[in-house]
Every structure is written in C-alpha cells, then in structure tokens.
Design a protein around this motif. Structure first.
Motif, PDB file in Angstrom:
ATOM      1  N   ILE A  57       0.840  -1.207   0.000  1.00  0.00           N
ATOM      2  CA  ILE A  57       0.000   0.000   0.000  1.00  0.00           C
ATOM      3  C   ILE A  57       0.872   1.252   0.000  1.00  0.00           C
ATOM      4  O   ILE A  57       0.612   2.219  -0.735  1.00  0.00           O
ATOM      5  N   ASN A  58       1.920   1.239   0.814  1.00  0.00           N
ATOM      6  CA  ASN A  58       2.821   2.394   0.870  1.00  0.00           C
ATOM      7  C   ASN A  58       3.516   2.636  -0.466  1.00  0.00           C
ATOM      8  O   ASN A  58       3.683   3.790  -0.891  1.00  0.00           O
ATOM      9  N   THR A  59       3.927   1.553  -1.126  1.00  0.00           N
ATOM     10  CA  THR A  59       4.605   1.694  -2.421  1.00  0.00           C
ATOM     11  C   THR A  59       3.655   2.256  -3.470  1.00  0.00           C
ATOM     12  O   THR A  59       4.038   3.120  -4.271  1.00  0.00           O
ATOM     13  N   ILE A  60       2.423   1.778  -3.471  1.00  0.00           N
ATOM     14  CA  ILE A  60       1.431   2.312  -4.408  1.00  0.00           C
ATOM     15  C   ILE A  60       1.220   3.805  -4.162  1.00  0.00           C
ATOM     16  O   ILE A  60       1.154   4.606  -5.100  1.00  0.00           O
ATOM     17  N   GLY A  61       1.165   4.178  -2.903  1.00  0.00           N
ATOM     18  CA  GLY A  61       0.979   5.590  -2.574  1.00  0.00           C
ATOM     19  C   GLY A  61       2.137   6.458  -3.028  1.00  0.00           C
ATOM     20  O   GLY A  61       1.938   7.568  -3.536  1.00  0.00           O
TER      21      GLY A  61
END
Length: 285
Positions: free
Chosen positions: A251-255
């Motif tokens: 999720i953090n990488t997508i953000g």
C-alpha cells in the motif's frame, strides 16, 4: 478459526470441608506470561499447574487465582499452650492481675499460634486440577467467542481493502494517461525543440518508474493469503501480523508511486482500514 487472547474462566469445587475456587484471566501479550496466586501449601505443585495452563492457552498474559476456603471444622492452626502459659507466668511476676487479662496480653505475643505444614491430600489436589481444567475450558470458550467477533471484523476490513484495490486497478489507466499528458504539457510549455524519439524514450522510462502493476498483483495475493490463513484450523496471530506488514508495504509503495491525487486518496483509505486490522491483531492468539 482464530482465538482472542482475552478471556475469563472460573470454576468452584465444594469438598466436605473446603471450598476450592479457581479463576483464570488472560489479556494480550507477545508471549506467555503466567502470574500465579496460590496458597503456600500448593507451591510445590506450581510448576505442574503452570504447565497445564501453558499447554492450553499457549500465549497471553494470564492470571491464575487459586483460593481454598475452609468451610468445616478443620484448621491447621493450634494454640501453643506451653508458650502462652510461660508468657502468663512472666507477666504475673511483673504485675499480678486477672488471668483473663493476662491471657489476652499473652495471646498478642509472638509464637502463641503454631501452624503445622499439611501434606497435600491427593484427592484434594485432583479436585484442584479438575477445577483448573474446567476453568481452562471456560476461558477457551470465551476466547473462541471473542475470536469470532475479531474474525468478522477482519473479513469486513479485507473486503474493504479488496474493493479499494479494485478502484485503484480501474483508475490506473486514467492515472498513466494523466501523468503522460502532464509531462507533455510541461515540455511544451518550455517552448524548446526536442527530439521526438528521445523524448518518447525518456517518457517511457519515467512512466515505468511509476508503474504499479507488480504492487497491485502482490497486494491482491497478500489479501487472499490473509483470507486463507484466517480460515485455517489453527489460530496464528503472529502469521497474520506478518501478512498485514506485507499488505502495508505494498500500500505504501502504491501511494509513493501513484503521483495522482485521486489514487492517493484511495491509498489513505486503505491505510485507515489496515490500521484498524493491526489494532485488532494485537488481541489474536
């Protein structure tokens, strides 16, 4: 099926001359931590009782309370008559007085009561183990019921994450087109002549840095794996915690890669759902 680490169990056994009460309470903890409050008579059996609890509860901060109340005429304390008489004689030599008064004073002195250490009655000890077994059954039942509530919440949160991921997937082509258009417009605003082929190569390289295809696939896999682990026969809160960490990483990488405000808003919602999962995860066995 998951279990909560929170629970309570109590069982009472009535013997001819004693009432035995066992209470077990557990809260969440990273490991097994047993705090035992038992009568001095049974201290030699403490390790055995701890093993019973450890085998059944596995993990959590557990409080064991064993209370033995004498309900018959039995007592382990006796008046030390010789000591009391000696005290009375000494007091009478100091100040002669009424024997009742001397007796009252003498009973306040040290060593006027003697307590013989009882041997553990095998039948009584078996009753205590039975009481602990019954209390363990009740606390495990409590943990199972709490686990059902947690499981229902996890299923709802994971479904919400899957729904948000679907939004990310459907939004991704629009995001790439918007980012590409923004870059082309920025170069156009510079009003300088650029090599079209070189610009296209640089643009593709730039867009590849913001590609989230792998993250979407891994996040989808992690969410499905969480569901599978949740429905397994054993309760493994640590394993679910590791999967939740991996979900958070994707999720953090997508953000960080999105570079697109509408998608970043969805990522914030995903982080909120995951945070609620992590909070509840602390209670899972």
């Amino acid at each position: 099926m998951i279990q909560s680490m929170t629970g309570f169990g109590k069982h009472v056994v009535q013997l001819p001359s004693k009432k035995i009460t066992v209470e077990l309470k557990s809260l969440n903890s990273k490991s097994l931590d047993i705090n035992a409050r038992i009568p001095q008579t049974y201290r030699e059996k403490e390790l055995e009782l701890r093993k019973m609890i450890a085998d059944a509860l596995v993990r959590g901060k557990v409080d064991l309370g064993l209370y033995v109340e004498i309900t018959g005429e039995e007592t382990t304390a006796e008046v030390n008559q010789g000591v009391v008489r000696n005290y009375m004689e000494q007091l009478a030599q100091i100040a002669p007085g009424d024997e009742i008064k001397l007796l009252e004073l003498a009973l306040r002195m040290p060593d006027t009561l003697k307590t013989d250490k009882d041997d553990i009655d095998p039948e009584e000890y078996e009753a205590i183990k039975e009481a602990i077994g019954q209390a363990l059954s009740k606390i495990i039942g409590f943990r199972n019921e709490e686990g059902k509530v947690l499981e229902k919440d996890f299923v709802e949160r994971i479904e919400n994450l899957k729904s948000l991921l679907d939004k990310v997937k459907s939004m991704d082509p629009e995001r790439i087109a918007t980012v590409r258009e923004r870059l082309e417009r920025a170069v156009s605003d510079l009003k300088v002549e650029v090599d079209a082929n070189r610009f296209e190569q640089e643009l593709i390289y730039y867009l590849e840095k913001y590609d989230i295809t792998e993250e979407k696939v891994r996040l989808d896999n992690h969410l499905n794996y969480f569901d599978t682990t949740l429905n397994s026969d054993d309760s493994n809160g640590k394993k679910l915690g590791f999967i939740a960490q991996e979900i958070g990483r994707e999720i953090n990488t997508i953000g960080s890669k999105s570079n697109y405000a509408p998608m970043q808003q969805i990522v914030v919602q995903m982080k909120d759902e995951l945070e609620k999962i992590k909070e509840q995860m602390l209670n899972v066995l």
